[in-house]
Design an enzyme around this catalytic site. Sequence first.
Site, PDB file in Angstrom:
ATOM      1  CG  HIS A 210       1.695   2.148   0.460  1.00 43.73           C
ATOM      2  ND1 HIS A 210       2.433   2.807  -0.298  1.00 43.73           N
ATOM      3  CD2 HIS A 210       0.709   2.820   0.878  1.00 43.73           C
ATOM      4  CE1 HIS A 210       2.393   4.263  -0.163  1.00 43.73           C
ATOM      5  NE2 HIS A 210       1.108   3.949   0.817  1.00 43.73           N
TER       6      HIS A 210
ATOM      7  CB  THR B  24      -7.481   3.473   1.115  1.00 38.14           C
ATOM      8  OG1 THR B  24      -6.473   2.965   0.215  1.00 38.14           O
ATOM      9  CG2 THR B  24      -8.590   2.096   1.419  1.00 38.14           C
TER      10      THR B  24
ATOM     11  CG  LEU C  98      -8.657   3.540   6.123  1.00 38.63           C
ATOM     12  CD1 LEU C  98      -9.974   3.692   5.740  1.00 38.63           C
ATOM     13  CD2 LEU C  98      -8.277   2.212   5.844  1.00 38.63           C
ATOM     14  CG  ASP C  99      -2.302   3.962   1.997  1.00 39.13           C
ATOM     15  OD1 ASP C  99      -1.844   4.151   3.004  1.00 39.13           O
ATOM     16  OD2 ASP C  99      -2.103   3.059   1.442  1.00 39.13           O
ATOM     17  NE  ARG C 100      -4.930  13.602  -0.424  1.00 40.34           N
ATOM     18  CZ  ARG C 100      -4.484  14.789  -0.528  1.00 40.34           C
ATOM     19  NH1 ARG C 100      -3.142  14.886   0.003  1.00 40.34           N
ATOM     20  NH2 ARG C 100      -4.956  15.814  -0.672  1.00 40.34           N
TER      21      ARG C 100
END
Length: 261
Positions: free
Chosen positions: A163, A58, A54-56
């Site tokens: 993304h 998120t 997961l993106d930082r």
Amino acid sequence: MTLEILYQDEWLIAVNKPSGWLVHRSWLDRDEKVVVMQTVRDQIGQHVFTVHRLDRPTSGVLLMGLSSEAGRLLSQQFEQHQIQKRYHAIVRGWLTDAATLDYPLVEELDKIADKFSRDDKEPQPAVTDYRGVATTEMPVATSKFPTTRYSLVELLPKTGRKHQLRRHLSHLRHPIIGDSKHGDLRQNRSAAEHFGCNRLMLHASELSLTHPFTGEPLTLRAGLDDVWMQALSHFGWLGQLPENERVEFISGNVQDEQQAQ
């Protein structure tokens, strides 16, 4: 800090990743002390194996294996698109329809980490199902408009490009609130100032999969944090995401409470 464990058995563990946390250390962030993998390892006293990211910024469901074999089998399910991922986002404007966006994306390269990678690759297939859940119009002027419109959106990514959800919603002209790279900076500032949305408003709400060892269906859900719950309260959306809302949250307008004091 102790992370919320959503599910654990002898093979798998899932946690509710907070916004702002890295999943694992990289050479780009060697000094970062807030890292999910190390925290979970220390919390349960055994090594964990990442199977997706997961993106930082998120938040939400992060699934890991408790052995290299579990990690391998789970990674296969992700690679073969056998795991259904459900996200929720708060976006700019009114997005009310339900549709599938099939919009290929050129790979995003990091200036440092990917400096030796080719930058002439063909766009990669990227598909997202989306559905508008709720809308609101708030009496706050942003840019040239006297009011500001927001939508609560459900997202089901069918591919896993970097993304992807942020870029797809930007392509639809409904960027996610708090997205500093693909979003609307004026909207981001306004939402942070008036409604406390001071982070990327993207949450990995649910993962559905077949347990790789028992063969049983498994659904993992992650509750929303205070920033999300306060936003739902401000926008009149409490009750829209019953499986993810926290029942102990005390609703109420923070600004109204401060004025009353």
